[in-house]
Design an enzyme around this catalytic site. Structure first.
Site, PDB file in Angstrom:
ATOM      1  CG  LEU A 126      41.955  -6.697  51.103  1.00  0.00           C
ATOM      2  CD1 LEU A 126      42.859  -5.478  51.132  1.00  0.00           C
ATOM      3  CD2 LEU A 126      42.464  -7.739  52.096  1.00  0.00           C
ATOM      4  CD  GLU A 128      41.349  -3.020  44.431  1.00  0.00           C
ATOM      5  OE1 GLU A 128      41.936  -3.046  43.328  1.00  0.00           O
ATOM      6  OE2 GLU A 128      41.398  -2.075  45.234  1.00  0.00           O
ATOM      7  N   PRO A 129      38.126  -6.715  41.844  1.00  0.00           N
ATOM      8  CG  PRO A 129      36.447  -5.622  40.625  1.00  0.00           C
ATOM      9  CD  PRO A 129      37.171  -5.605  41.943  1.00  0.00           C
ATOM     10  N   GLY A 132      45.162  -7.862  42.514  1.00  0.00           N
ATOM     11  CA  GLY A 132      45.394  -8.662  43.713  1.00  0.00           C
ATOM     12  C   GLY A 132      45.310  -7.773  44.941  1.00  0.00           C
ATOM     13  CB  ILE A 157      32.558  -6.371  50.238  1.00  0.00           C
ATOM     14  CG1 ILE A 157      33.698  -5.978  49.265  1.00  0.00           C
ATOM     15  CG2 ILE A 157      32.736  -5.728  51.615  1.00  0.00           C
ATOM     16  CD1 ILE A 157      35.061  -6.582  49.566  1.00  0.00           C
ATOM     17  CD  GLN A 275      39.822 -53.288  61.877  1.00  0.00           C
ATOM     18  OE1 GLN A 275      39.872 -54.121  60.974  1.00  0.00           O
ATOM     19  NE2 GLN A 275      40.601 -53.347  62.929  1.00  0.00           N
ATOM     20  N   GLY A 336      24.790 -42.506  50.453  1.00  0.00           N
ATOM     21  CA  GLY A 336      24.058 -41.731  49.441  1.00  0.00           C
ATOM     22  C   GLY A 336      23.132 -40.683  50.026  1.00  0.00           C
ATOM     23  CD  GLU A 359      39.411 -13.228  56.983  1.00  0.00           C
ATOM     24  OE1 GLU A 359      38.979 -13.157  55.808  1.00  0.00           O
ATOM     25  OE2 GLU A 359      38.726 -12.942  57.946  1.00  0.00           O
ATOM     26  CB  THR A 361      44.037 -18.449  48.192  1.00  0.00           C
ATOM     27  OG1 THR A 361      45.187 -17.669  47.865  1.00  0.00           O
ATOM     28  CG2 THR A 361      42.802 -17.842  47.574  1.00  0.00           C
TER      29      THR A 361
HETATM   30  C1  LIG Z   1      31.782 -15.699  50.122  1.00  0.00           C
HETATM   31  C2  LIG Z   1      32.983 -14.795  50.112  1.00  0.00           C
HETATM   32  C3  LIG Z   1      33.090 -13.784  51.048  1.00  0.00           C
HETATM   33  C4  LIG Z   1      34.179 -12.906  51.027  1.00  0.00           C
HETATM   34  N1  LIG Z   1      34.212 -11.850  51.892  1.00  0.00           N
HETATM   35  C5  LIG Z   1      35.183 -10.903  51.737  1.00  0.00           C
HETATM   36  C6  LIG Z   1      35.149  -9.693  52.521  1.00  0.00           C
HETATM   37  O1  LIG Z   1      34.291  -9.494  53.386  1.00  0.00           O
HETATM   38  N2  LIG Z   1      36.095  -8.745  52.289  1.00  0.00           N
HETATM   39  C7  LIG Z   1      37.063  -8.910  51.340  1.00  0.00           C
HETATM   40  O2  LIG Z   1      37.872  -7.998  51.164  1.00  0.00           O
HETATM   41  N3  LIG Z   1      37.127 -10.048  50.581  1.00  0.00           N
HETATM   42  C8  LIG Z   1      36.206 -11.034  50.755  1.00  0.00           C
HETATM   43  N4  LIG Z   1      36.235 -12.172  49.987  1.00  0.00           N
HETATM   44  C9  LIG Z   1      37.258 -12.321  49.004  1.00  0.00           C
HETATM   45  C10 LIG Z   1      38.321 -13.359  49.359  1.00  0.00           C
HETATM   46  O3  LIG Z   1      39.091 -12.904  50.464  1.00  0.00           O
HETATM   47  C11 LIG Z   1      39.153 -13.564  48.105  1.00  0.00           C
HETATM   48  O4  LIG Z   1      38.315 -14.177  47.144  1.00  0.00           O
HETATM   49  C12 LIG Z   1      40.368 -14.406  48.336  1.00  0.00           C
HETATM   50  O5  LIG Z   1      41.282 -13.764  49.203  1.00  0.00           O
HETATM   51  C13 LIG Z   1      41.095 -14.684  47.003  1.00  0.00           C
HETATM   52  O6  LIG Z   1      41.326 -13.507  46.296  1.00  0.00           O
HETATM   53  P1  LIG Z   1      40.824 -13.390  44.792  1.00  0.00           P
HETATM   54  O7  LIG Z   1      39.390 -13.813  44.733  1.00  0.00           O
HETATM   55  O8  LIG Z   1      41.155 -12.029  44.300  1.00  0.00           O
HETATM   56  O9  LIG Z   1      41.622 -14.513  44.040  1.00  0.00           O
HETATM   57  P2  LIG Z   1      42.877 -14.347  43.109  1.00  0.00           P
HETATM   58  O10 LIG Z   1      43.878 -13.447  43.770  1.00  0.00           O
HETATM   59  O11 LIG Z   1      42.409 -14.003  41.744  1.00  0.00           O
HETATM   60  O12 LIG Z   1      43.473 -15.812  43.132  1.00  0.00           O
HETATM   61  C14 LIG Z   1      43.157 -16.830  42.171  1.00  0.00           C
HETATM   62  C15 LIG Z   1      44.166 -17.942  42.368  1.00  0.00           C
HETATM   63  O13 LIG Z   1      45.485 -17.477  42.091  1.00  0.00           O
HETATM   64  C16 LIG Z   1      46.331 -17.601  43.233  1.00  0.00           C
HETATM   65  N5  LIG Z   1      47.173 -16.398  43.314  1.00  0.00           N
HETATM   66  C17 LIG Z   1      46.788 -15.102  43.130  1.00  0.00           C
HETATM   67  N6  LIG Z   1      47.828 -14.279  43.277  1.00  0.00           N
HETATM   68  C18 LIG Z   1      48.898 -15.068  43.561  1.00  0.00           C
HETATM   69  C19 LIG Z   1      50.262 -14.799  43.839  1.00  0.00           C
HETATM   70  N7  LIG Z   1      50.765 -13.554  43.833  1.00  0.00           N
HETATM   71  N8  LIG Z   1      51.092 -15.851  44.084  1.00  0.00           N
HETATM   72  C20 LIG Z   1      50.603 -17.115  44.068  1.00  0.00           C
HETATM   73  N9  LIG Z   1      49.326 -17.420  43.838  1.00  0.00           N
HETATM   74  C21 LIG Z   1      48.465 -16.414  43.582  1.00  0.00           C
HETATM   75  C22 LIG Z   1      45.369 -17.722  44.405  1.00  0.00           C
HETATM   76  O14 LIG Z   1      45.934 -18.440  45.490  1.00  0.00           O
HETATM   77  C23 LIG Z   1      44.208 -18.473  43.792  1.00  0.00           C
HETATM   78  O15 LIG Z   1      44.483 -19.853  43.799  1.00  0.00           O
HETATM   79  C24 LIG Z   1      35.186 -13.098  50.054  1.00  0.00           C
HETATM   80  C25 LIG Z   1      35.110 -14.166  49.140  1.00  0.00           C
HETATM   81  C26 LIG Z   1      34.027 -15.005  49.161  1.00  0.00           C
HETATM   82  C27 LIG Z   1      33.940 -16.126  48.160  1.00  0.00           C
END
Ligand SMILES: Cc1cc2nc3c(=O)[nH]c(=O)nc-3n(C[C@H](O)[C@H](O)[C@H](O)COP(=O)(O)OP(=O)(O)OC[C@H]3O[C@@H](n4cnc5c(N)ncnc54)[C@H](O)[C@@H]3O)c2cc1C
Length: 388
Positions: A126, A128-129, A132, A157, A275, A336, A359, A361
């Site tokens: 799901l 993407e670099p 959103g 992923i 305590q 420590g 799932e 943030t």
């Molecule tokens: C170890 C690991 C395993 C993962 N495995 C999977 C996987 O199997 N499949 C998969 O699809 N993904 C996976 N992910 C990705 C993960 O689900 C995402 O990193 C996460 O959902 C956040 O998305 P992002 O990295 O694009 O962050 P961004 O969307 O770039 O968010 C950065 C910050 O901005 C905030 N933000 C972004 N958009 C908004 C908005 N519209 N409104 C308010 N705040 C916003 C976010 O809350 C966050 O604080 C994995 C990530 C990690 C680290």
């Protein structure tokens, strides 16, 4: 309604998986932390033999067909040991669960029997670099005759190094998201690793590139344009799974702290008699107790066939805050030496941080919970079972 396994069969399966977790998988944790690699040749056969890959695969396809209420304690147990192993089990079962709900008969028959045994492994693509998630995705799946042509990039992923199949979310029109099954060996599909993570080490969370990847229209999961709805449903229950992971890690941190506090003597007394330290322990237990109750409520509602968007976002958010507080206090109780690798609380603290991200943030959980509240969600039913 999800009935799950009979009580006896479930008890037998749970005991067998829990025994395997502690006897066969936990001893590999230190090696995984040191090398930052999961020895798949050792770990995958163990996960296969104890049935970990088939926990949420329906029995008709060779799995155990657990209800959510039955699955949560087992996933929670995985979250007590090295986190990379938990990540593999979680992603695989979440995908299998989603496919069993929304896949066509042909897709289920093709993938689920192999998923149940672990011969096929699954990844959920799901994030993407450059964009959103949800409606903001930039990966596209263009219809071309009897095929879709997938173009774009995903990253982070989980299971990208072992998955045989990827559930890929892509735009089939500027307004519509669809879900497609892409086998690993499809021409034009390439995968490369990302740098190692802070916690849950050893599992790979790679970067996927789809360069005009052609899949038949039968790869579509559900109908075209239904991807957003499928995504929301899949994430709704998978957020509960993350909260169960928070519970397992928090419970383990509390147990280790209880033991350590009674063993560590300063000024002639175990620190457990102070305590101030007792307060840390009590606060940890309050978080664990509250999280257990929220999880039981969410799981019972889902198993009764109800949608739980508000509950799942709230329990996911509470769970990560709870495990954050509990692992923080566990470090304080250990002093420590807890900051070193002598004690597993250091690893639990790092592993737990992934629960903030998987799932969605916190800002996403607030958004969903507030949307449901403003849309009329009430807590009235929470005490229904107690009303006489
Ligand atoms: C170890 C690991 C395993 C993962 N495995 C999977 C996987 O199997 N499949 C998969 O699809 N993904 C996976 N992910 C990705 C993960 O689900 C995402 O990193 C996460 O959902 C956040 O998305 P992002 O990295 O694009 O962050 P961004 O969307 O770039 O968010 C950065 C910050 O901005 C905030 N933000 C972004 N958009 C908004 C908005 N519209 N409104 C308010 N705040 C916003 C976010 O809350 C966050 O604080 C994995 C990530 C990690 C680290």
């Amino acid at each position: 309604m999800t009935a799950g396994l009979s009580t006896d069969a479930y008890a037998e399966l749970r005991e067998s998986v829990v025994t395997t977790i502690w006897n066969e998988l936990d001893p590999l944790g230190e090696h995984i932390e040191n090398t930052e690699r999961i020895p798949y040749d050792l770990v995958l056969p163990v996960l296969r033999s104890c049935g970990a890959f088939g926990l949420l695969v329906p029995r008709a396809y060779g799995g155990s067909g657990l209800s959510v209420s039955q699955y949560l304690p087992i996933l929670s147990e995985f979250a007590k040991i090295q986190g990379g192993i938990r990540a593999i089990v979680h992603v695989h079962n979440s995908f299998a669960h989603a496919l069993s709900e929304i896949g066509s008969e042909e897709q289920k028959a093709e993938i689920l029997p192999g998923a149940a045994t672990g011969d096929k492994s699954l990844a959920f693509a799901l994030t993407e670099p450059e964009n959103g998630t949800g409606a903001d995705l930039s990966t596209t799946a263009r219809r071309d005759g009897d095929d879709y042509v997938v173009s774009g990039r995903k990253w982070l992923i989980t299971n990208s190094d072992i998955a045989s199949h990827f559930l890929v979310f892509a735009k089939t029109s500027p307004q519509e998201v669809s879900a497609l099954l892409v086998p690993r060996d499809t021409p034009g599909f390439s995968i490369k690793p990302l740098p190692e993570t802070m916690g849950c080490k050893g599992a790979e969370h790679g970067e996927l590139t789809f360069a005009e990847v052609r899949v038949p229209t039968s790869a579509l999961v559900g109908a075209e344009g239904e991807g957003q709805a499928h995504l929301e449903r899949a994430l709704e229950i998978s957020r509960v799974f993350i909260a169960a992971s928070s519970l397992g890690t928090a419970t383990q941190a509390l147990d280790l702290s209880l033991t350590y506090a009674q063993e560590r003597v300063t000024f002639g007394k175990p620190i457990a008699e102070r305590q101030a330290v007792q307060r840390y322990l009590a606060e940890m237990a309050i978080d664990v107790y509250a999280l257990r109750g929220m999880l039981a409520d969410a799981a019972a509602k889902w198993d009764a066939g109800r949608r739980i968007p508000a509950e799942s976002s709230m329990v996911k958010q509470f769970g990560l805050e709870a495990v954050g507080r509990v692992t923080d206090r566990a470090l304080l109780v250990h002093g420590g030496i807890g900051y070193t690798r002598r004690h597993p609380v250091e690893r639990l603290y790092r592993d737990a941080r992934l629960n903030w991200l998987e799932e969605g943030t916190p800002t996403i959980q607030y958004l969903v919970a507030a949307r449901e509240l403003l849309g009329g969600y009430t807590f009235d039913d929470v005490f229904d079972a107690l009303t006489v």
